[in-house]
Motif scaffolding. Structure first.
Motif, mmCIF file in Angstrom:
data_model
loop_
_atom_site.group_PDB
_atom_site.id
_atom_site.type_symbol
_atom_site.label_atom_id
_atom_site.label_comp_id
_atom_site.label_asym_id
_atom_site.label_seq_id
_atom_site.Cartn_x
_atom_site.Cartn_y
_atom_site.Cartn_z
ATOM 1 N N VAL A 341 46.842 44.395 -26.487
ATOM 2 C CA VAL A 341 46.578 45.056 -27.765
ATOM 3 C C VAL A 341 46.186 46.515 -27.544
ATOM 4 O O VAL A 341 46.654 47.417 -28.252
ATOM 5 C CB VAL A 341 45.467 44.321 -28.540
ATOM 6 N N ALA A 342 45.343 46.771 -26.539
ATOM 7 C CA ALA A 342 44.911 48.140 -26.252
ATOM 8 C C ALA A 342 46.089 49.027 -25.873
ATOM 9 O O ALA A 342 46.165 50.190 -26.301
ATOM 10 C CB ALA A 342 43.872 48.135 -25.134
ATOM 11 N N LEU A 343 47.028 48.497 -25.080
ATOM 12 C CA LEU A 343 48.199 49.287 -24.703
ATOM 13 C C LEU A 343 49.056 49.576 -25.925
ATOM 14 O O LEU A 343 49.571 50.696 -26.089
ATOM 15 C CB LEU A 343 49.020 48.548 -23.642
ATOM 16 N N TYR A 351 44.300 56.034 -30.464
ATOM 17 C CA TYR A 351 43.575 56.241 -29.210
ATOM 18 C C TYR A 351 42.132 55.753 -29.267
ATOM 19 O O TYR A 351 41.635 55.149 -28.299
ATOM 20 C CB TYR A 351 43.622 57.712 -28.825
ATOM 21 N N ASP A 352 41.431 55.999 -30.358
ATOM 22 C CA ASP A 352 40.042 55.554 -30.458
ATOM 23 C C ASP A 352 39.956 54.031 -30.406
ATOM 24 O O ASP A 352 39.095 53.460 -29.726
ATOM 25 C CB ASP A 352 39.395 56.078 -31.738
ATOM 26 N N LYS A 353 40.866 53.369 -31.140
ATOM 27 C CA LYS A 353 40.861 51.904 -31.135
ATOM 28 C C LYS A 353 41.200 51.362 -29.748
ATOM 29 O O LYS A 353 40.614 50.375 -29.295
ATOM 30 C CB LYS A 353 41.853 51.371 -32.170
ATOM 31 N N ALA A 354 42.144 52.010 -29.082
ATOM 32 C CA ALA A 354 42.515 51.572 -27.733
ATOM 33 C C ALA A 354 41.323 51.684 -26.794
ATOM 34 O O ALA A 354 41.065 50.787 -25.979
ATOM 35 C CB ALA A 354 43.683 52.402 -27.211
ATOM 36 N N GLY A 355 40.592 52.789 -26.888
ATOM 37 C CA GLY A 355 39.416 52.976 -26.051
ATOM 38 C C GLY A 355 38.357 51.927 -26.327
ATOM 39 O O GLY A 355 37.740 51.377 -25.398
ATOM 40 N N GLU A 356 38.139 51.628 -27.606
ATOM 41 C CA GLU A 356 37.149 50.618 -27.970
ATOM 42 C C GLU A 356 37.547 49.238 -27.441
ATOM 43 O O GLU A 356 36.704 48.483 -26.939
ATOM 44 C CB GLU A 356 37.002 50.575 -29.493
ATOM 45 N N VAL A 377 46.879 52.151 -16.625
ATOM 46 C CA VAL A 377 47.980 52.685 -17.430
ATOM 47 C C VAL A 377 47.439 53.239 -18.748
ATOM 48 O O VAL A 377 47.790 54.349 -19.179
ATOM 49 C CB VAL A 377 49.029 51.580 -17.703
ATOM 50 N N ILE A 378 46.577 52.457 -19.381
ATOM 51 C CA ILE A 378 45.989 52.892 -20.655
ATOM 52 C C ILE A 378 45.133 54.133 -20.453
ATOM 53 O O ILE A 378 45.194 55.086 -21.238
ATOM 54 C CB ILE A 378 45.145 51.751 -21.269
ATOM 55 N N GLY A 379 44.335 54.137 -19.387
ATOM 56 C CA GLY A 379 43.470 55.275 -19.116
ATOM 57 C C GLY A 379 44.232 56.568 -18.941
ATOM 58 O O GLY A 379 43.834 57.624 -19.451
ATOM 59 N N ARG A 380 45.352 56.526 -18.253
ATOM 60 C CA ARG A 380 46.136 57.740 -18.029
ATOM 61 C C ARG A 380 46.769 58.243 -19.330
ATOM 62 O O ARG A 380 46.914 59.445 -19.531
ATOM 63 C CB ARG A 380 47.184 57.484 -16.959
ATOM 64 N N ARG A 381 47.130 57.321 -20.193
ATOM 65 C CA ARG A 381 47.686 57.754 -21.481
ATOM 66 C C ARG A 381 46.589 58.348 -22.367
ATOM 67 O O ARG A 381 46.816 59.339 -23.067
ATOM 68 C CB ARG A 381 48.360 56.572 -22.174
ATOM 69 N N ARG A 391 36.680 59.396 -19.070
ATOM 70 C CA ARG A 391 35.581 59.312 -18.108
ATOM 71 C C ARG A 391 34.425 58.497 -18.683
ATOM 72 O O ARG A 391 33.775 57.734 -17.960
ATOM 73 C CB ARG A 391 35.115 60.713 -17.717
ATOM 74 N N ASN A 392 34.186 58.637 -19.965
ATOM 75 C CA ASN A 392 33.133 57.845 -20.608
ATOM 76 C C ASN A 392 33.473 56.357 -20.585
ATOM 77 O O ASN A 392 32.606 55.510 -20.359
ATOM 78 C CB ASN A 392 32.922 58.313 -22.052
ATOM 79 N N ILE A 393 34.761 56.054 -20.818
ATOM 80 C CA ILE A 393 35.197 54.658 -20.766
ATOM 81 C C ILE A 393 35.050 54.112 -19.345
ATOM 82 O O ILE A 393 34.585 52.991 -19.132
ATOM 83 C CB ILE A 393 36.656 54.514 -21.254
ATOM 84 N N SER A 394 35.450 54.931 -18.363
ATOM 85 C CA SER A 394 35.325 54.526 -16.957
ATOM 86 C C SER A 394 33.888 54.182 -16.614
ATOM 87 O O SER A 394 33.598 53.179 -15.963
ATOM 88 C CB SER A 394 35.832 55.643 -16.043
ATOM 89 N N ASP A 395 32.959 55.039 -17.068
ATOM 90 C CA ASP A 395 31.537 54.791 -16.811
ATOM 91 C C ASP A 395 31.068 53.512 -17.496
ATOM 92 O O ASP A 395 30.270 52.744 -16.944
ATOM 93 C CB ASP A 395 30.700 55.987 -17.303
ATOM 94 N N ALA A 396 31.585 53.271 -18.701
ATOM 95 C CA ALA A 396 31.145 52.118 -19.486
ATOM 96 C C ALA A 396 31.596 50.786 -18.855
ATOM 97 O O ALA A 396 30.879 49.796 -18.903
ATOM 98 C CB ALA A 396 31.669 52.219 -20.917
ATOM 99 N N ILE A 397 32.803 50.782 -18.263
ATOM 100 C CA ILE A 397 33.327 49.525 -17.721
ATOM 101 C C ILE A 397 33.239 49.446 -16.195
ATOM 102 O O ILE A 397 33.555 48.418 -15.603
ATOM 103 C CB ILE A 397 34.785 49.278 -18.176
ATOM 104 N N GLY A 398 32.844 50.552 -15.557
ATOM 105 C CA GLY A 398 32.678 50.529 -14.111
ATOM 106 C C GLY A 398 33.970 50.530 -13.330
ATOM 107 O O GLY A 398 34.013 50.070 -12.184
ATOM 108 N N VAL A 399 35.046 51.031 -13.933
ATOM 109 C CA VAL A 399 36.350 51.090 -13.273
ATOM 110 C C VAL A 399 36.928 52.495 -13.409
ATOM 111 O O VAL A 399 37.062 52.992 -14.525
ATOM 112 C CB VAL A 399 37.349 50.092 -13.913
#
Length: 402
Positions: A341-343, A351-356, A377-381, A391-399
């Protein structure tokens, strides 16, 4: 010195390729064009999930390593590495008869309960518990099987076959293809000793997934098709286990067909899966495998994403009966669906919904998400829109995503 995560995807591919393998050699090994490999190493354009899987398979590594989510040979933590070593030892030693010292193995009922616990741990993405329970079943079960006869022997053979299958599933999900194939070899040997076509069918569905992850999509489709023909039910007379196994095989074939962008075949297989799910009428679980209306609907979303039909995928995901997933849905299945779904959201510009959605997945299954290709893949898009957001998403999920 830059860390592995700080490198670009192209530089990681080049590093993994090394000096012994040319770009032409990598193209041949991955069955991709030379131009695709050249562009990948120059970081020109986005690699598809299929291309990432093909390159990872050719380089004998995991997609997560190529995307920087794991470092080479150090991606799993010490606990995960120890669990996989224990699982590997159990798979091979039990098959070889190396169970000396087990003088009083558990009862058939207790071994069946431990097998069920291994599957529950797998669907909760707990590798260490999978290893603990599966090791017990494989070693004690084989020791008991050696002297068992009649109905007890058949029960043990099915318990062991199902446990080898969960070991194969765990290994394949973490990129250990050889261990997965070894476990399936033992499982099929046992299943052939017992007249249980449903178990044989489910083993073939796992084998299809192994081929799919190894980018052998044609083989993945062929295996699922062959097994489906062997168990194909008459929908008016089919048993519920038959319907479950047939539906799962049709999903396997549809997923593989979508990966090779064969929309007509994917739709045909998917319609058969929906028919089996409708005949079942409710979600059911057998030998660690779930199938029913929920699985048919959620897998359909992923199949349309693979076909790049993002609008259709989102339309399905936005249906009222998809808003609240059933509590019986496993953690792995739920989060795999959410990544699809995120992809689709990202590809549709949401984009905001994908990040959430990505954050939801990372928080719900922090260890499992590290071994998945789609977060990168999603992060790069998303990074093409907002690097700071990623970067905020990366910090939030640890990946690390970029």
């Amino acid at each position: 010195m830059s860390t592995w995560a700080d490198l670009t995807t192209g530089k990681r591919i080049k590093h993994l390729r090394g000096s012994d393998l040319t770009q032409h050699g990598l193209a041949e090994a991955s069955e991709l064009s030379y131009a695709t490999i050249q562009k990948a190493e120059q970081d020109r354009g986005e690699l598809s999930v299929g291309s990432l899987l093909a390159i990872a398979n050719a380089l004998q590594t995991d997609v997560a390593v190529i995307l920087g989510q794991q470092a080479p040979r150090r991606g799993a933590d010490r606990g995960h590495r120890a669990a996989l070593r224990q699982l590997s030892d159990a798979v091979h030693e039990s098959a070889l008869g190396e169970w000396e010292g087990i003088e009083d193995p558990s009862s058939v009922a207790d071994l069946g309960s431990a097998r069920d616990a291994a599957w529950s741990a797998y669907w909760a993405s707990d590798t260490q518990k999978v290893s603990t329970y599966a090791t017990r079943v494989l070693m004690e079960g084989q020791a008991r099987l050696a002297s068992a006869t009649g109905a007890e022997r058949n029960q043990l053979a099915l318990i062991l076959a199902s446990t080898y299958r969960v070991a194969a599933s765990c290994a394949n999900g973490l990129g250990y293809r050889d261990l997965a194939l070894g476990a399936l070899t033992s499982a099929k040997t046992l299943a052939n000793q017992v007249d249980d076509p449903v178990m044989r069918a489910l083993l073939e569905s796992t084998l299809s997934w192994v081929y799919l992850r190894g980018t052998r999509t044609d083989r993945a489709v062929a295996v699922a098709e062959r097994a489906a023909l062997a168990i194909e039910p008459s929908f008016s007379k089919a048993s519920r286990p038959q319907l479950l196994a047939y539906g799962r095989l049709m999903i396997a074939a549809a997923v593989a067909a979508s990966r090779r962008e064969d929309e007509a075949a994917a739709d045909d297989y998917l319609s058969q899966a929906h028919a089996a799910a409708a005949r079942l009428g409710r979600d059911e679980r057998l030998y660690g495998t779930a199938f029913g209306p929920t699985a048919a609907r959620t897998e359909a979303v992923g199949i349309h994403v693979a076909l790049k039909d993002y609008g259709r995928a989102l339309n399905l995901a936005n249906q009222p009966d998809m808003k609240a997933l059933p509590s019986t849905m496993t953690k792995v299945a739920r989060n795999r669906y959410k990544l699809d779904v995120a992809l689709a959201q990202c590809s549709a510009g949401l984009y905001d919904k994908a990040g959430e959605t990505l954050i939801e997945v990372g928080r719900d299954a922090p260890e499992w998400v590290k071994h998945q290709a789609l977060p990168g893949v999603i992060g790069r898009r998303l990074a093409s829109v907002s690097t700071s957001r990623v970067r905020n998403i990366s910090d939030a999920i640890g990946v690390p995503l970029i």
